[in-house]
Design a protein around this motif. Structure first.
Motif, short mmCIF file in Angstrom:
data_model
loop_
_atom_site.label_atom_id
_atom_site.label_comp_id
_atom_site.label_asym_id
_atom_site.label_seq_id
_atom_site.Cartn_x
_atom_site.Cartn_y
_atom_site.Cartn_z
N ALA A 144 -0.18 -44.58 21.45
CA ALA A 144 0.62 -45.56 20.72
C ALA A 144 0.55 -45.34 19.22
N THR A 145 -0.44 -44.57 18.78
CA THR A 145 -0.59 -44.33 17.34
C THR A 145 -1.30 -43.00 17.13
N TRP A 146 -1.85 -42.78 15.95
CA TRP A 146 -2.35 -41.47 15.54
C TRP A 146 -3.31 -40.85 16.56
N ARG A 177 -6.49 -38.39 17.01
CA ARG A 177 -7.63 -38.08 16.16
C ARG A 177 -8.47 -36.90 16.65
N TRP A 203 -10.85 -47.04 17.61
CA TRP A 203 -10.54 -45.61 17.58
C TRP A 203 -11.46 -44.77 18.46
N HIS A 237 -6.29 -43.17 17.96
CA HIS A 237 -6.71 -44.38 17.26
C HIS A 237 -6.37 -45.63 18.07
N GLU A 261 -0.53 -37.78 11.94
CA GLU A 261 -0.30 -39.18 11.57
C GLU A 261 0.96 -39.71 12.27
#
Lengths: 430, 336
Positions: free
Chosen positions: B63-65, B67, B109, B83, B41
């Motif tokens: 830039a983010t989680w 997966r 995502w 994501h 996360e």
């Protein structure tokens, strides 16, 4: 019993004067003869041009502020979504609302809401009435208050409409001491009001004769005993008649097909087109509910699903209100019973959170293209501009031109329109 | 595929656990079995050295989680899906891996990744309802496979390499001909999808896919009994299809695991199907035989798990946990 005309708003005063003027112009007995006379275009247009309206989007279950109006990308609490720029430089919202982002110059974000109530029922009550629920008293919801304070006395249509996501219909129990005249008419899944079609077994001529007989009896009775009770009775009866005659207003199928494409081919899209139609036809208050945001489990999947619908329908709705010059006279409120926890639980869910969340406003006296209030870096607390349900309730009414510090005259007793211990947020009133 | 010596799921036990700063979403062993890679996360990829748990953080690729994870066949590169819709290539064994290549793969995502048996193609599944095939070697788009009507949650290659399987939110499993990109068959996995009218939500979907090494079985995992999707009331379910006939041969269940969902599936060398499920009372490794409805064994993990990877030697499992740990479970008796 006194007549309940205690609202002292300028709009209501105008409507009352217009109403009396129309009575004088059309002669005595106009009330007993029905409200149709007030539906004449010139009168209706004048009333409509000055009437304020309110539309509430109830994000049922508790919309996540972090996946909508107050994103915290990168924070441990931020979730997987990114923030995107909007039409207002410096204001960013969640990437799940790309179309709404392009309408930000019409909107105002209230990011410092703290209602300190994490129970669904209690939170909803607070947000809809502006007060905490107590065993000692029941208070009218914003729709009932709007219907009473903003609807012209001459209106032939109900002032308080709730469009529900499911089926059903009928009247709500949400007007408290204002009485059933102001309780909501519920349009289950956007269908027209129940019981507004003349039974097939009753012919048009028989119905007309029946109505004429009733009106003659009314006139005879009112010549001798005209009271607030008889007036209200007659009004309700005539309103029901008008509702049956104007049932077409509730028929969303009359709207252009291309609008359904723009708003989205789903229930919420259709409900928002209907809300626009009702507002355009002079309905004072419309509530649209979108279900469901109570995402204890897989919050992110469900917010993709729900906000995908909302973004398309809501952005089209705001654009249309702006294009049609209705934003100056229509207050738009997007609320929930609370927000959702900054903490992400083990099921990728967010739980109930009322200490730092957001509401979105637009229209009437609300500043355009603004963000008021601020939460801390992880979204767990309000840092600036804290407001609660009482502040917001006052603000909604003030924005729509109602003096929220005033009172209703309920059976001879002054009853505050809004919680007298609270006040409007002046920074949210242009 | 022969069973590795000592394989005995009933003797499963945890041999190691290593922490991270945020809850974990994904875990996979590299093909040479040296490392466990995780997604979490945050915007990082974590690399743990299997020998000693030494952690290396891979930053700058997302830039983010993160997966999903996959590897080039020779183990030289790890590919992460985020994501943010991006795929990023990294050198697996570099001292401080940097992004080698980042591509915009999906709008929304990246949900799942798989590499073809010959190592040439990477398949990605996304929330834009699309499946895309990429050259593992240079990241070039080879083919786009449109046809799903909802988010695509899972992807797996058939072991012989000619077909790709993808599963979506609505419980549709599509079989694609890799060479032509045509959808050739559809498996009906509707029991894995729920529409809850009161809450007005679609829920579930095909969260995991695995084809048995002999090509006889296709397994699709997820959840059912979703009486309250928003409140996590549901149980894990695996649908077992006969590959040739497409007949739904069996529904594998695991009784008593409320709030459970099968996030990942893998076939073991002894012919067992292993599933990873979360649940209200923790995480579980579940073991089924194709001829039985119920699990013949379940191994309780100390915390809810969200993904698993099977070591190439077939005896160790890496699980990604909500409590910010990756755990290594050995499916064999403890070494004295």
């Amino acid at each position: 019993m006194n007549v309940n005309y205690a609202c002292r708003s300028a709009e209501h005063g105008m409507a009352r004067r217009q109403f009396l003027g129309a009575m004088a112009a059309t002669g005595a007995g106009v009330l007993s003869s029905g409200l149709g006379v007030f539906a004449r275009p010139a009168v209706a247009e004048q009333l409509a041009s000055q009437q304020k309206r309110i539309v509430v989007f109830n994000m049922h279950g508790g919309l996540s502020q972090l996946e909508s109006w107050d994103p915290k990308p990168g924070a441990p609490t931020g979730g997987p979504f990114l923030a995107i720029p909007t039409s207002v430089p410096g204001i960013q919202i969640c990437e799940l609302l790309p179309r709404t982002a392009q309408q930000m110059h019409h909107l105002c974000l209230v990011r410092g809401v703290n209602t300190s109530e994490d129970d669904h029922g209690k939170g909803a009550y607070m947000m809809m009435t502006g007060r905490r629920q107590t065993p000692a008293a029941d208070y009218p919801q914003i729709g009932a208050v709007a219907a009473k304070t903003l609807t012209p006395e001459t209106s032939a249509l109900p002032g308080h409409i709730i469009i529900t996501p499911g089926g059903g219909g009928g009247r709500g129990n949400d007007a408290a001491y204002l009485g059933p005249k102001y309780s909501s008419v519920q349009l289950g899944n956007g269908n027209p009001p129940q019981n507004t079609v003349r039974p097939e077994s009753l012919s048009e001529s028989s119905d007309s004769a029946r109505q004429g007989f009733r009106q003659r009896l009314n006139e005879r009775f009112l010549n001798r005993r005209r009271t607030a009770v008889t007036e209200a009775y007659t009004y309700s009866y005539e309103q029901a008649q008008q509702l049956m005659r104007q049932r077409e207003i509730f028929d969303v199928a009359k709207e252009p097909e291309k609008d359904f494409e723009r708003y989205g081919k789903h229930d919420l899209g259709r409900h928002c087109v209907l809300a626009r139609r009702l507002l355009e036809h002079g309905i004072t208050f419309v509530q649209v509910s979108h279900s469901n945001y109570d995402t204890h489990n897989e919050n992110f999947h469900f917010h993709i699903e729900q906000l995908g619908e909302f973004d398309q329908a809501f952005s089209s709705f705001i654009q249309d209100l702006a294009d049609r010059g209705m934003l100056d006279s229509t207050l738009v409120v997007v609320l929930s019973e609370f927000g959702r926890t900054p903490n992400i639980n083990q099921y990728y869910g967010r739980d109930h959170w009322s200490r730092a969340w957001s509401v979105c406003l637009a229209g009437c006296r609300i500043p355009r293209g603004a963000a008021f209030g601020k939460t801390n870096a992880d979204g767990t607390a309000v840092e600036e501009g804290q407001v609660d349900h009482g502040n917001l309730f006052h603000t909604y009414l003030q924005a729509a031109g109602v003096d929220s510090s005033g009172s209703f005259d309920i059976d001879g007793r002054d009853t505050p329109i809004a919680d007298p211990s609270s006040h409007a947020v002046t920074d949210l009133l242009a | 595929m022969a069973a590795p010596e000592g394989l005995d799921p009933k003797q499963a036990h945890i041999v190691a656990q290593w922490p991270h700063d945020r809850p974990l979403n994904a875990s996979r062993f590299d093909p040479l079995g040296r490392y466990v890679f995780c997604g979490s996360e945050d915007a990082l990829v974590e690399r743990y050295q299997l020998a000693d748990g030494a952690r290396t953080l891979l930053s700058g690729g997302h830039a983010t989680w993160v997966r999903a994870l996959a590897f080039s066949q020779d183990g030289a590169y790890v590919i992460s899906g985020g994501h943010d819709g991006k795929l990023t290539w990294w050198e697996t064994a570099a001292e401080a891996p940097q992004p080698v290549r980042t591509i915009e793969a999906h709008k929304g995502w990246v949900q799942a990744l798989a590499v073809s048996p010959d190592g040439a193609l990477l398949a990605s599944a996304g929330n834009d309802n699309l499946v895309r095939l990429w050259n593992v070697s240079d990241g070039a788009l080879v083919r786009e496979l449109p046809g799903h009507a909802s988010h695509v949650y899972s992807v797996a290659f058939h072991p012989q390499g000619a077909f790709l399987l993808t599963g979506d939110l609505m419980g549709v499993i599509k079989q694609w001909d890799v060479a032509s990109g045509k959808a050739t068959r559809t498996f009906d996995a509707a029991p894995l999808h729920t529409y809850e009218g009161g809450q007005q939500v679609h829920f579930g979907g095909v969260r995991a896919l695995a084809v048995s090494p002999d090509g006889k079985w296709l397994a699709g995992g997820g959840l059912y009994k979703a009486t309250n999707p928003l409140g996590a009331v549901h149980e894990p379910l695996v649908l077992l299809f006969d590959w040739e006939s497409q007949k739904l041969e069996r529904q594998h269940i695991a009784e008593g695991i409320t709030q459970g969902v099968v996030w990942s599936l893998a076939w073991l060398g002894d012919g067992s199907l292993m599933g990873l499920s979360g649940g209200g009372s923790g995480g579980f490794l579940l073991f089924w035989k194709p001829d039985a409805e119920k699990d013949y064994h379940r191994f309780g993990l100390p915390n809810l798990a969200r993904d698993m990877g099977l070591h190439p030697e077939g005896l160790q499992v890496a699980t990604a946990h909500y409590d910010r740990h990756v755990r290594i479970t050995r499916l064999a008796a403890k070494v004295a």
